[in-house]
Scaffold this active site. Structure first.
Site, PDB file in Angstrom:
ATOM      1  CE  LYS A  33      46.359  35.210  44.784  1.00  0.00           C
ATOM      2  NZ  LYS A  33      46.624  34.018  43.988  1.00  0.00           N
ATOM      3  CB  THR A  34      42.565  38.269  42.966  1.00  0.00           C
ATOM      4  OG1 THR A  34      42.875  36.921  43.308  1.00  0.00           O
ATOM      5  CG2 THR A  34      42.249  38.347  41.493  1.00  0.00           C
TER       6      THR A  34
END
Length: 764
Positions: A33-34
DNA sequence: ATCAAGGCTTTTTTT
DNA sequence: AAGCCTTGAT
């Protein structure tokens, strides 16, 4: 420049390349996600978008910092100019500029939760209400959730539904407290955490030209952890991006665990209704965990009704089954975990830092700590009290706050008689009453005694005037001295330093050291810039209320087992995870079993816990446990049954339990605890509590941190700092007591330290 | 005004 | 079990 896109999988890449128009990225646990967020920002920058036009919002300072550094790694210094920060810090920044339209001065104070509670307590008292009925926690919760739903005090008091609910719960005066609370904050030129969001909404609602200004600036809006946004945050985001709808939200509905603080999972579930022409990207490949862990977690979360359909999978190896440990008591649970950790370390050559122990409530750490200490396993507790929340730190900060914003009443109340200067309760009460009656701040009352005579003795009056004179003398220096010079002057002129220095108890020594450390941090702040105006105290103070302890300790350096609540573990990963206390009424919590949605949140919490693990997750429960000093017994958690038995390793029963030995022992303990006045035998307790705060504990006492002779600290040597860990001396300047060192701490960065304060230990 | 003892409350908590 | 607030004594 664009070859960094090659490092992404196809779905991640499409998400990154979709820059125009609304998009939602559903990112399963461990799916990168990051990475998507940071690469997307990097991609925008590489396309020539001005960093000034990008706004990226996170929930924690840590997440913001991490993203910033990753982006800088990808695209260089442009990364620094992206508006990236927590909701609260970004909007406080906006309110410092434009909050005057709402009647705030730009030097407004941010009240932290304790300030808010203490204000509520005094209001309850002033209204002569029962403080056991009107608890600060409860009232603040009520006020907070109102503000998060953009319900003002005024609206609250005309809302029949809310008023009736309060009446029904026996607290009909909450509305009135809300009103007074609001007025008092305004009078103090202060905002609480929720006001930072509430007032931003107000600003955007009532001043369209201001909204337009920021809409023009933030052409691209990105939001991390969207599942945890509350209504106030949701609306701000929506308004900011209303013009061009270049909004990208990233999150995982399965990891929404903050609804008890107003997070609304519907924000992510309803995104499709808000932006019908949105694009959705699902990141479903988990790169973190074994098949066992991913599939077990999938099976658990499938029991929830409210969710976005997705299929998390992994190509990682199958991995170990999930061991389940059964213990007789909480202390045995600790022993079993410690033994298991010991074995794991030996058999698998695992290091401490690869292991984390997760629990539902902070109180559970104790039995684990005891057991780890006995086995000489080093550990570190995350969370707990922030450095800036500690009493002695808040005391000194309160002086700074009052000097910067004289109307800050919580600060004033905190320090008007600390260190003790003979201004007692009665005097303070008269000041409060006068301020209330004349509708001015307390400072106005004591600043102009001729206008507001108080019915107090002349000695008391004199002491108050002396206090005012002292504060005024500091105020006069506010723009003349840099933050460090002024802070130093305040710390000594108020006799605060001397008072703490005279206290030779371990607590007193630790407090003194904390003050030194604060001064050091302020000194360090002044070395970032050369202009005096960038070194002033108000600038240092601006974000202090928004800092948490997680900003200090980096796990890179230390090799310790991590202990934390599941909430605190969100976003982290460890090869080996222990989830403890899997018992009914503890996990799921007794407070969260009444409704389906509460239970679903507990289940998401369990999902978060499971998916922190890379290689192996172990579960444990105790049949009996001390709760608030009483022994209670609970059945194993329903969550244990929600994991497909296929993935479980049969229960490992504690040795002592099966041999019956421990039952005797435990009966004895029970009999003992029923008798008052037995001798406790836990000399390490206060030490461990202290360390909990500073988040570093070693099996024996690490409080012996002998300061090294300053002479011996020279360029090139390696030193150890109590908080920053090991670092290398890069430069030394100044002489004798004013000797300063520039130290490089790997993983933390360069720090400028004043040697007389820093207490550095030389490492061979 | 100040200190000591007793009593009451108690989830999770990015800000 | 422990922290915090209130109460009571000096």
């Amino acid at each position: 420049m664009e070859n960094f896109l090659q490092e992404l999988n196809p779905e991640q890449r499409s998400a990154v390349k979709h820059t125009e128009g609304p998009s939602m990225v559903i990112a399963g646990a461990g799916s990168g996600k990051t990475k998507v967020l940071t690469y997307k920002i990097a991609f925008l920058l590489s396309k020539g978008i001005n960093p000034f036009n990008i706004l990226a919002l996170t929930f924690t300072n840590k997440a913001a910092r991490e993203m910033k550094s990753r982006i800088t790694n990808l695209v260089g210094n442009d990364g620094h100019n992206v508006w990236m920060g927590t909701f609260h810090s970004v909007f406080s920044r906006i309110l410092r500029v434009d909050g005057n339209l709402l009647g705030y001065q730009s030097n407004f104070t941010i009240y932290d939760t304790n300030d808010s509670k203490s204000l509520i307590r005094s209001i309850v008292k002033e209204l002569n209400l029962d403080s056991k009925v009107y608890t600060a926690n409860n009232i603040l919760g009520r006020i907070s959730s109102s503000k998060n739903n953009l319900i003002s005090a005024k609206a609250y008091n005309t809302n029949n539904e809310l008023l009736l609910a309060d009446k029904a719960s026996g607290k009909p005066f909450i509305g009135q407290i809300f009103t007074i609370y609001t007025n008092r904050l305004a009078k103090a030129n202060a905002m609480d955490f929720d006001d930072l969001l509430y007032n931003t909404n107000l600003l955007f609602r009532d001043f369209p030209e201001i909204l337009y200004k920021y809409q023009m600036q933030f052409k691209y809006v990105l939001v991390d952890e969207y599942q945890d946004t509350n209504f106030a945050q949701y609306l701000i985001i929506k308004k900011l991006s209303a013009n061009n709808e270049n909004i990208c939200v990233v999150g995982d509905d399965a990891q929404s665990i903050y609804s008890f603080r107003g997070a609304n999972i519907q924000n992510i579930l309803n995104f499709k209704n808000d932006y019908p022409d949105y694009s959705i990207f699902k990141l479903e490949q988990n790169y973190r965990s074994t098949k066992t862990i991913v599939n077990a977690a999938n099976g658990v979360i499938a029991k929830n009704k409210d969710q976005i359909q997705k299929e998390v999978w992994t190509s990682n190896e199958q991995g170990n089954k999930i061991p389940v440990l059964k213990a007789a008591t909480d202390s045995e649970e600790g022993i079993m975990i410690a033994e298991s950790i010991f074995e794991t370390k030996m058999n698998l050559q695992v290091q401490n830092k690869e292991i984390a122990i997760l629990y539902r409530t902070n109180a559970q750490s104790r039995s684990i700590e005891d057991a780890l200490r006995k086995k000489n396993i080093e550990y570190k507790i995350y969370g707990g009290l922030s450095f800036y929340q500690r009493k002695e730190i808040k005391d000194l900060l309160s002086y700074f706050r009052l000097i910067i914003n004289e109307n800050d009443e919580e600060a004033l109340l905190r320090i008007i008689n600390y260190p003790v200067r003979g201004i007692g309760k009665t005097t303070i009460q008269h000041i409060t009453i006068a301020a209330e009656k004349e509708n001015v701040s307390m400072w106005e009352i004591i600043q102009h005694p001729e206008k507001h005579p108080l019915p107090v003795s002349s000695t008391a009056q004199k002491r108050v005037s002396q206090f005012v004179t002292m504060i005024n003398s500091f105020k006069a220096q506010l723009n003349k001295l840099d933050a460090y010079e002024l802070a130093k002057q305040v710390a000594s002129a108020t006799t605060l330093l001397r008072t703490l220095n005279e206290d030779k108890t371990p607590e007193g020594v630790s407090k003194f050291e904390n003050i030194e450390e604060l001064l050091n941090a302020i000194y360090e702040f002044t070395t970032h810039n050369n202009n005096l105006e960038d070194k002033l105290l108000p600038l240092f103070m601006q974000d202090v209320a928004l800092l948490t302890d997680q900003d200090n300790d980096d796990k890179n350096e230390s090799n310790k087992v991590s202990l934390m609540t599941i909430h605190a573990s969100k976003g982290l990963e460890f090869p080996y995870i222990y989830i403890i206390g899997l018992e009914e009424n503890l996990f799921p919590s007794a407070m969260s079993m009444n409704t389906r949605s509460e239970l679903e949140e507990e289940r998401r919490l369990f999902y978060v816990a499971l998916t922190r693990a890379e290689k192996r997750v172990s579960l444990s429960y105790a049949e009996n446990r001390y709760k608030w000093g009483n022994l209670t017994s609970n059945r194993p958690s329903r969550f244990l049954k929600e994991i497909d038995p296929l993935f479980l390793d049969q229960a490992t029963v504690s040795k002592t339990l099966s041999s019956g030995k421990s039952l005797r022992k435990f009966n004895k303990t029970k009999a003992f605890s029923d008798t008052k006045g037995y001798t406790k035998m836990s000399p390490t307790k206060s030490v461990s509590k202290n360390m909990k705060a500073i988040s570093s504990a070693t099996p024996k006492s690490s409080s012996s941190f002998p300061p090294t002779d300053i002479q011996n600290i020279v360029v090139g040597i390696t030193v150890e700092h109590q908080r920053f860990g090991k670092g290398k001396i890069i430069n030394i300047e100044g002489n004798q007591s004013n000797k300063k060192a520039t130290v490089f701490f790997p993983g933390i960065g360069q720090k400028n330290l004043l040697l007389k304060f820093a207490k550095l230990k030389i490492v061979k």
